[in-house]
Design a protein around this motif. Sequence first.
Motif, PDB file in Angstrom:
ATOM      1  N   CYS A 185      25.381  -8.141 -24.805  1.00  0.00           N
ATOM      2  CA  CYS A 185      24.297  -7.914 -25.761  1.00  0.00           C
ATOM      3  C   CYS A 185      24.825  -7.250 -27.029  1.00  0.00           C
ATOM      4  N   GLU A 204      21.612  -8.849 -33.885  1.00  0.00           N
ATOM      5  CA  GLU A 204      22.461  -7.849 -34.547  1.00  0.00           C
ATOM      6  C   GLU A 204      21.684  -6.992 -35.553  1.00  0.00           C
ATOM      7  N   GLU A 247      25.140  -4.522 -29.890  1.00  0.00           N
ATOM      8  CA  GLU A 247      25.020  -3.062 -29.783  1.00  0.00           C
ATOM      9  C   GLU A 247      23.913  -2.578 -30.719  1.00  0.00           C
ATOM     10  N   SER A 296      17.251  -7.022 -26.579  1.00  0.00           N
ATOM     11  CA  SER A 296      18.452  -6.874 -27.388  1.00  0.00           C
ATOM     12  C   SER A 296      18.932  -8.227 -27.915  1.00  0.00           C
ATOM     13  N   ARG A 297      18.995  -9.205 -27.023  1.00  0.00           N
ATOM     14  CA  ARG A 297      19.443 -10.541 -27.453  1.00  0.00           C
ATOM     15  C   ARG A 297      18.472 -11.153 -28.468  1.00  0.00           C
ATOM     16  N   ARG A 319      24.388  -3.371 -17.537  1.00  0.00           N
ATOM     17  CA  ARG A 319      23.796  -4.700 -17.724  1.00  0.00           C
ATOM     18  C   ARG A 319      23.987  -5.190 -19.149  1.00  0.00           C
ATOM     19  N   LEU A 320      23.754  -4.332 -20.119  1.00  0.00           N
ATOM     20  CA  LEU A 320      23.900  -4.713 -21.524  1.00  0.00           C
ATOM     21  C   LEU A 320      25.331  -5.118 -21.843  1.00  0.00           C
ATOM     22  N   ASP A 358      26.134  -8.496 -20.025  1.00  0.00           N
ATOM     23  CA  ASP A 358      25.469  -9.637 -20.664  1.00  0.00           C
ATOM     24  C   ASP A 358      25.956  -9.889 -22.089  1.00  0.00           C
ATOM     25  N   TYR A 394      20.938  -1.144 -29.533  1.00  0.00           N
ATOM     26  CA  TYR A 394      20.008  -0.442 -28.654  1.00  0.00           C
ATOM     27  C   TYR A 394      20.345   1.042 -28.542  1.00  0.00           C
ATOM     28  N   THR A 416      15.384  -4.843 -21.314  1.00  0.00           N
ATOM     29  CA  THR A 416      16.172  -4.281 -22.416  1.00  0.00           C
ATOM     30  C   THR A 416      17.196  -5.309 -22.903  1.00  0.00           C
ATOM     31  N   ALA A 417      17.858  -5.979 -21.983  1.00  0.00           N
ATOM     32  CA  ALA A 417      18.856  -6.999 -22.358  1.00  0.00           C
ATOM     33  C   ALA A 417      18.196  -8.160 -23.089  1.00  0.00           C
ATOM     34  N   LEU A 418      17.061  -8.611 -22.596  1.00  0.00           N
ATOM     35  CA  LEU A 418      16.356  -9.706 -23.266  1.00  0.00           C
ATOM     36  C   LEU A 418      15.957  -9.293 -24.681  1.00  0.00           C
TER      37      LEU A 418
END
Length: 132
Positions: A69, A43, A71, A38-39, A63-64, A67, A73, A34-36
């Motif tokens: 990330c 935006e 917003e 998102s990045r 985690r988000l 990290d 998500y 999810t973090a990957l």
Amino acid sequence: MRITMTDWIHRVLDEYIKEGDCCIDATMGNGNDTALLSRLAGEKGHVIAFDIQKQALEHTGERLLKDGCPENYQLFLDSHENMMNYAKPDTVSCITFNLGYLPGGDHSIATKADSSKKAVEAGLHLLKKAAL
């Protein structure tokens, strides 16, 4: 240097996902994918993530934030088989699945073949035709 399957997949995603894409993490777990996503989506992008365990949503949210990330998500306590309720056909660039149980979580709660099959079938309708 040893490269894991996860490392390899993340490299492929890094090349494929573009700013503004819509992506789905069908099994968010502890939030790594999810973090990957998102990045990479950035935006202007959007990430929809699912898990059936509240602990997964909590870990992913942490985690988000950790990290840094964007917003971009939405985290849902729902089965991945219901992803058609959250995205429109032909709008998704990428769907990740990491099947099994939540690392560090309750091993009696895990993805099941029936719901995963339904999720894959739903995902085929959501993916942009150029992504197939």
